[in-house]
Design a protein around this motif. Structure first.
Motif, PDB file in Angstrom:
ATOM      1  N   PRO A   1       0.886  -1.315  -0.077  1.00 20.78           N
ATOM      2  CA  PRO A   1       0.027  -0.089  -0.014  1.00 20.78           C
ATOM      3  C   PRO A   1       0.745   1.302   0.025  1.00 20.78           C
ATOM      4  O   PRO A   1       0.402   2.300  -0.728  1.00 20.78           O
ATOM      5  CB  PRO A   1      -0.973  -0.131   1.192  1.00 20.78           C
ATOM      6  N   ILE A   2       2.019   1.174   0.795  1.00 23.93           N
ATOM      7  CA  ILE A   2       2.702   2.375   0.698  1.00 23.93           C
ATOM      8  C   ILE A   2       3.258   2.838  -0.722  1.00 23.93           C
ATOM      9  O   ILE A   2       3.291   3.968  -0.906  1.00 23.93           O
ATOM     10  CB  ILE A   2       3.990   2.320   1.530  1.00 23.93           C
ATOM     11  N   VAL A   3       4.019   1.806  -1.413  1.00 28.02           N
ATOM     12  CA  VAL A   3       4.393   2.181  -2.555  1.00 28.02           C
ATOM     13  C   VAL A   3       3.334   2.409  -3.665  1.00 28.02           C
ATOM     14  O   VAL A   3       3.499   3.425  -4.486  1.00 28.02           O
ATOM     15  CB  VAL A   3       5.336   0.861  -3.138  1.00 28.02           C
ATOM     16  N   THR A   4       2.227   1.670  -3.539  1.00 27.94           N
ATOM     17  CA  THR A   4       1.214   2.143  -4.787  1.00 27.94           C
ATOM     18  C   THR A   4       0.503   3.473  -4.316  1.00 27.94           C
ATOM     19  O   THR A   4      -0.038   4.194  -5.171  1.00 27.94           O
ATOM     20  CB  THR A   4       0.345   0.775  -4.751  1.00 27.94           C
ATOM     21  N   GLU A   5      -0.148   3.594  -2.968  1.00 25.43           N
ATOM     22  CA  GLU A   5      -0.443   4.949  -2.662  1.00 25.43           C
ATOM     23  C   GLU A   5       0.551   6.005  -2.910  1.00 25.43           C
ATOM     24  O   GLU A   5      -0.185   6.931  -3.114  1.00 25.43           O
ATOM     25  CB  GLU A   5      -1.184   4.882  -1.248  1.00 25.43           C
ATOM     26  N   ALA A   6       1.614   6.043  -3.110  1.00 28.57           N
ATOM     27  CA  ALA A   6       2.632   7.193  -3.456  1.00 28.57           C
ATOM     28  C   ALA A   6       2.775   6.977  -4.749  1.00 28.57           C
ATOM     29  O   ALA A   6       3.605   7.847  -5.211  1.00 28.57           O
ATOM     30  CB  ALA A   6       4.038   6.813  -2.839  1.00 28.57           C
ATOM     31  N   GLY A   7       2.125   6.202  -5.571  1.00 28.55           N
ATOM     32  CA  GLY A   7       2.194   6.308  -7.019  1.00 28.55           C
ATOM     33  C   GLY A   7       2.851   5.522  -7.851  1.00 28.55           C
ATOM     34  O   GLY A   7       2.930   5.538  -9.000  1.00 28.55           O
ATOM     35  N   GLY A   8       3.556   4.538  -7.123  1.00 29.28           N
ATOM     36  CA  GLY A   8       4.677   3.397  -7.767  1.00 29.28           C
ATOM     37  C   GLY A   8       3.667   2.157  -7.922  1.00 29.28           C
ATOM     38  O   GLY A   8       2.476   2.083  -7.923  1.00 29.28           O
ATOM     39  N   LEU A   9       4.586   1.001  -8.449  1.00 34.10           N
ATOM     40  CA  LEU A   9       3.795  -0.044  -8.719  1.00 34.10           C
ATOM     41  C   LEU A   9       4.655  -1.308  -7.962  1.00 34.10           C
ATOM     42  O   LEU A   9       6.034  -0.744  -7.941  1.00 34.10           O
ATOM     43  CB  LEU A   9       4.118  -0.563 -10.386  1.00 34.10           C
ATOM     44  N   LEU A  10       4.221  -2.116  -7.521  1.00 34.02           N
ATOM     45  CA  LEU A  10       4.738  -3.132  -6.755  1.00 34.02           C
ATOM     46  C   LEU A  10       4.283  -4.533  -7.257  1.00 34.02           C
ATOM     47  O   LEU A  10       2.876  -4.960  -6.921  1.00 34.02           O
ATOM     48  CB  LEU A  10       4.955  -3.175  -5.348  1.00 34.02           C
ATOM     49  N   THR A  11       5.056  -5.203  -8.255  1.00 33.51           N
ATOM     50  CA  THR A  11       4.400  -6.602  -8.876  1.00 33.51           C
ATOM     51  C   THR A  11       5.541  -7.574  -8.344  1.00 33.51           C
ATOM     52  O   THR A  11       6.489  -7.512  -7.849  1.00 33.51           O
ATOM     53  CB  THR A  11       4.380  -6.352 -10.161  1.00 33.51           C
ATOM     54  N   ASP A  12       5.067  -8.779  -8.918  1.00 37.09           N
ATOM     55  CA  ASP A  12       6.188  -9.768  -8.894  1.00 37.09           C
ATOM     56  C   ASP A  12       6.698 -10.003 -10.354  1.00 37.09           C
ATOM     57  O   ASP A  12       6.659  -8.910 -11.161  1.00 37.09           O
ATOM     58  CB  ASP A  12       5.587 -11.458  -8.297  1.00 37.09           C
ATOM     59  N   LEU A  13       7.634 -10.832 -10.523  1.00 37.65           N
ATOM     60  CA  LEU A  13       8.494 -10.936 -11.670  1.00 37.65           C
ATOM     61  C   LEU A  13       7.529 -11.185 -13.064  1.00 37.65           C
ATOM     62  O   LEU A  13       8.177 -11.059 -14.047  1.00 37.65           O
ATOM     63  CB  LEU A  13       9.767 -11.961 -11.427  1.00 37.65           C
ATOM     64  N   THR A  14       6.501 -11.649 -12.678  1.00 41.53           N
ATOM     65  CA  THR A  14       5.533 -12.143 -13.900  1.00 41.53           C
ATOM     66  C   THR A  14       4.578 -10.845 -14.072  1.00 41.53           C
ATOM     67  O   THR A  14       3.942 -10.702 -15.234  1.00 41.53           O
ATOM     68  CB  THR A  14       4.700 -13.132 -13.689  1.00 41.53           C
ATOM     69  N   GLY A  15       4.711  -9.872 -13.428  1.00 43.46           N
ATOM     70  CA  GLY A  15       3.852  -8.686 -13.686  1.00 43.46           C
ATOM     71  C   GLY A  15       2.615  -8.686 -12.770  1.00 43.46           C
ATOM     72  O   GLY A  15       1.827  -7.726 -12.759  1.00 43.46           O
ATOM     73  N   ALA A  16       2.376  -9.574 -12.120  1.00 46.68           N
ATOM     74  CA  ALA A  16       1.267  -9.522 -11.237  1.00 46.68           C
ATOM     75  C   ALA A  16       1.598  -8.941 -10.035  1.00 46.68           C
ATOM     76  O   ALA A  16       2.546  -8.672  -9.599  1.00 46.68           O
ATOM     77  CB  ALA A  16       0.763 -10.961 -10.903  1.00 46.68           C
ATOM     78  N   ASN A  17       0.457  -8.423  -9.483  1.00 42.23           N
ATOM     79  CA  ASN A  17       0.107  -7.316  -8.377  1.00 42.23           C
ATOM     80  C   ASN A  17       0.799  -8.351  -7.013  1.00 42.23           C
ATOM     81  O   ASN A  17       0.626  -9.249  -6.883  1.00 42.23           O
ATOM     82  CB  ASN A  17      -1.134  -7.122  -8.054  1.00 42.23           C
ATOM     83  N   ALA A  18       1.817  -7.605  -6.422  1.00 42.64           N
ATOM     84  CA  ALA A  18       2.341  -7.990  -5.108  1.00 42.64           C
ATOM     85  C   ALA A  18       1.186  -8.301  -4.197  1.00 42.64           C
ATOM     86  O   ALA A  18       0.171  -7.525  -4.350  1.00 42.64           O
ATOM     87  CB  ALA A  18       3.380  -7.204  -4.596  1.00 42.64           C
ATOM     88  N   PRO A  19       1.351  -9.276  -3.191  1.00 41.40           N
ATOM     89  CA  PRO A  19       2.424 -10.255  -2.988  1.00 41.40           C
ATOM     90  C   PRO A  19       2.682 -11.096  -4.152  1.00 41.40           C
ATOM     91  O   PRO A  19       3.865 -11.571  -4.236  1.00 41.40           O
ATOM     92  CB  PRO A  19       2.262 -10.766  -1.860  1.00 41.40           C
ATOM     93  N   GLY A  20       1.863 -11.645  -4.863  1.00 46.24           N
ATOM     94  CA  GLY A  20       2.043 -12.454  -6.150  1.00 46.24           C
ATOM     95  C   GLY A  20       2.885 -13.756  -5.566  1.00 46.24           C
ATOM     96  O   GLY A  20       2.375 -14.458  -4.823  1.00 46.24           O
ATOM     97  N   ASP A  21       3.838 -14.088  -6.187  1.00 51.21           N
ATOM     98  CA  ASP A  21       4.710 -15.126  -6.053  1.00 51.21           C
ATOM     99  C   ASP A  21       5.693 -15.101  -5.040  1.00 51.21           C
ATOM    100  O   ASP A  21       6.486 -15.969  -4.730  1.00 51.21           O
ATOM    101  CB  ASP A  21       5.339 -15.954  -7.369  1.00 51.21           C
ATOM    102  N   GLY A  22       5.889 -13.866  -4.400  1.00 54.20           N
ATOM    103  CA  GLY A  22       6.895 -13.588  -3.634  1.00 54.20           C
ATOM    104  C   GLY A  22       8.193 -13.087  -3.942  1.00 54.20           C
ATOM    105  O   GLY A  22       8.828 -12.486  -3.200  1.00 54.20           O
TER     106      GLY A  22
END
Length: 267
Positions: free
Chosen positions: A223-244
């Protein structure tokens, strides 16, 4: 007012109490450290902080689930998937060596989605927090928080790139991609653990990556990264937490960073 305002106020209370416990044990001469079954260290501060948080949640949110690094999942998530996820001390290796880059991580999940995150680093005098739809903030405490925002850097050649270590990338067969990013970015540094993601959210760096994380390592960061306007995904591009795995960026660099890291060398 955010629908998570009461939960966020509770998260700050949890962090206040956690900070009091962990700060008293930081650099203590009688600190006790043991090895867990996976050979990672755990100190008496880790367990004491989690016990304090568990006691407070049992008092204030007795019906919510709770997953903690040291004592597992008890109680289980509510029928609608609501549960708290806690890392009592993220950066235990720093903590036990007297390095001040460590923090308590508190997240609230609804199903698989982190909707609230708080990171408190008392040895740095710094705290970061966010809830879905409410923005991201940083400051010494809840009263001193100011909004934070990711950077506007668009080109890798101008980017400050952060990672935790190289070992995991070797194991995943993605070392070449990592080394390429380190060569092609303006600057690369291994701040590690929570800290790189918080610097990303503040706009002090532009991308942060890790090959493998547990849920308690990453849930509060999302939430901190995304609410600050960034993106946080896994290596497949799925939204984190994803595959870790974790690829965090200011959003503008995300596609290129993923492209560099997204395929093992033998694919």
């Amino acid at each position: 007012m955010s629908r998570y305002a009461d939960d966020l106020a509770l998260a700050h209370l949890l962090a206040d109490r956690a900070d009091a416990v962990s700060s008293a044990r930081f650099r203590a001469l009688d600190l006790r450290v043991e090895a867990k079954p996976d050979l990672t260290p755990v100190s008496d501060a880790d367990t004491a902080v989690e016990r304090e948080i568990r006691a407070l949640l049992a008092e204030h949110r007795p019906d919510d689930g709770l997953l903690g690094e040291e004592y597992g999942e008890q109680p289980a998530a509510t029928p609608d998937g609501r549960r708290w996820v806690v890392d009592p001390i993220d950066g235990t290796k720093n903590f036990i060596r007297g390095v001040p880059i460590w923090a308590t991580l508190v997240a609230l999940l609804e199903g698989d989605t982190p909707v609230l995150g708080l990171v408190s680093a008392p040895a740095l005098g710094r705290r970061w927090w966010a809830a879905t739809g409410a923005g991201a903030y940083a400051g010494p405490d809840a009263a001193g928080g100011v909004p934070i925002r990711v950077s506007g850097v668009r080109d890798l050649a101008d980017a400050s790139f952060c990672y935790a270590s190289l070992d995991g990338w070797i194991a995943r067969g993605r070392l070449d991609g990592m080394l390429g990013l380190m060569r092609d970015t303006w600057r690369s540094r291994a701040y590690g653990d929570f800290y790189g993601y918080m610097l990303l959210a503040e706009g002090a760096l532009d991308a942060m990556v890790e090959p493998e994380l547990s849920l308690w390592d990453i849930a509060a960061l999302v939430p901190i990264v995304t609410e600050a306007g960034g993106l946080l995904t896994d290596l497949t591009g799925a939204n984190a937490p994803g595959d870790g795995s974790a690829v965090g960026s200011n959003g503008l660099l995300h596609a290129e960073v993923l492209a560099r890291l997204g395929r093992p060398a033998d694919d």
